[in-house]
Design an enzyme around this catalytic site. Structure first.
Site, PDB file in Angstrom:
ATOM      1  N   HIS A  77       0.872  -1.215  -0.140  1.00  0.00           N
ATOM      2  CA  HIS A  77       0.043   0.011   0.026  1.00  0.00           C
ATOM      3  C   HIS A  77       0.785   1.241   0.171  1.00  0.00           C
ATOM      4  O   HIS A  77       1.856   1.256   0.748  1.00  0.00           O
ATOM      5  CB  HIS A  77      -0.846   0.035   1.226  1.00  0.00           C
ATOM      6  CG  HIS A  77      -1.780   1.158   1.344  1.00  0.00           C
ATOM      7  ND1 HIS A  77      -2.882   1.174   0.410  1.00  0.00           N
ATOM      8  CD2 HIS A  77      -1.826   2.502   2.001  1.00  0.00           C
ATOM      9  CE1 HIS A  77      -3.401   2.376   0.757  1.00  0.00           C
ATOM     10  NE2 HIS A  77      -2.806   3.248   1.603  1.00  0.00           N
ATOM     11  N   SER A 136       3.658   0.755   2.767  1.00  0.00           N
ATOM     12  CA  SER A 136       3.420  -0.526   3.654  1.00  0.00           C
ATOM     13  C   SER A 136       3.198  -1.606   3.078  1.00  0.00           C
ATOM     14  O   SER A 136       2.578  -1.797   1.938  1.00  0.00           O
ATOM     15  CB  SER A 136       2.369  -0.070   4.659  1.00  0.00           C
ATOM     16  OG  SER A 136       2.249   1.157   5.341  1.00  0.00           O
TER      17      SER A 136
HETATM   18  C1  GRF Z   1       0.789   0.634  -6.277  1.00  0.00           C
HETATM   19  O1  GRF Z   1       1.028   1.866  -5.909  1.00  0.00           O
HETATM   20  C2  GRF Z   1       0.427  -0.305  -4.940  1.00  0.00           C
HETATM   21  O2  GRF Z   1       0.915   0.265  -3.843  1.00  0.00           O
HETATM   22  C3  GRF Z   1      -1.036  -0.095  -5.038  1.00  0.00           C
HETATM   23  O3  GRF Z   1      -1.478  -0.093  -6.227  1.00  0.00           O
HETATM   24  C4  GRF Z   1      -0.301   0.340  -7.186  1.00  0.00           C
HETATM   25  C5  GRF Z   1      -0.095  -0.627  -8.274  1.00  0.00           C
HETATM   26  O4  GRF Z   1       0.851  -0.301  -9.235  1.00  0.00           O
HETATM   27  N1  GRF Z   1      -1.701  -0.977  -4.209  1.00  0.00           N
HETATM   28  P1  GRF Z   1       1.394  -1.180 -10.302  1.00  0.00           P
HETATM   29  O5  GRF Z   1       0.282  -1.809 -11.043  1.00  0.00           O
HETATM   30  O6  GRF Z   1       2.304  -2.329  -9.701  1.00  0.00           O
HETATM   31  O7  GRF Z   1       2.232  -0.126 -11.187  1.00  0.00           O
END
Ligand code: GRF
Length: 203
Positions: A111, A138
């Site tokens: 997250h 996190s």
């Molecule tokens: C990331 O920022 C992650 O923390 C959140 O969703 C986003 C996914 O990005 N849960 P990606 O698809 O890995 O580029």
């Protein structure tokens, strides 16, 4: 020797998935990505998986009337890969008990904020809009809540004076791309255990 079979679930771009694929630390620790499951046909992450010859599973939530039915279908597909760890990486679905009971203590998520602050889908923007001076990333176990599970690892960063949202997003993603593979490597080395809400990570 493979010590940890990892299934990755994603819905979008998949930059975190890519970071796992590219991580020498993850491979050296004995973790192997055995499949990529995606709930959005045509998502960019599927191209990344194809490029790396990782088996893919596509299960569209739109084909199911209820969340539990969708989760049951996902569980069935995942079981075929016998995963030791399921890493959500931009997977835009809440998990029902059907899923969590199938893989107890095996599901983790990343997250882009310092939980429990700024849960939900806009963690970076919410922190920036609020005007906090420190935010971060996190990694946590997944439970039925929205980003509420026990925290495994966090990394903070100070927001610079006048920093744009775009610049902050770029810095957050850069942290994600090293932190998540490192946590998975720690799982592969058997360094992570949960005691209730507390997660112990051995050095
Ligand atoms: C990331 O920022 C992650 O923390 C959140 O969703 C986003 C996914 O990005 N849960 P990606 O698809 O890995 O580029």
């Amino acid at each position: 020797m493979v010590k940890l079979r990892v299934a990755v679930l994603a819905s979008g771009s998949g930059s975190n998935f890519q970071a796992m694929l590219d991580s020498a630390a993850l491979t050296e620790a004995g973790a192997q990505i055995v499949c990529l499951l995606c709930n959005v046909p045509g998502a960019r992450v599927l191209e990344r998986a194809a490029g790396a010859k990782i088996p893919t599973e596509i299960v569209s939530h739109k084909d199911y009337a209820a969340r539990e039915e969708f989760d049951a279908a996902v569980v069935e597909r995942l079981r075929a890969y016998a995963p030791d760890l399921i890493a959500l990486a931009g997977y835009m679905r809440m998990l029902s008990p059907v899923f969590l009971r199938a893989f107890p203590d095996k599901v983790i998520n990343i997250h882009p904020a310092l939980l429990p602050a700024f849960p939900g889908v806009h963690g970076i923007k919410d922190a920036w809009d609020y005007g906090v001076k420190v935010t971060g990333v996190s990694v946590h176990f997944v439970d039925e809540g929205m980003d509420t599970g026990p925290i495994i690892a966090q990394q903070a960063l100070a927001i610079e004076e006048g920093e744009s949202l775009d610049a902050l997003e770029a810095r957050i993603h850069k942290i994600e791309h090293t932190l998540y593979p490192r946590v998975i490597a720690d799982f592969a080395r058997g360094r992570i255990r949960r005691e209730g809400r507390r997660v112990i990570v051995e050095k």
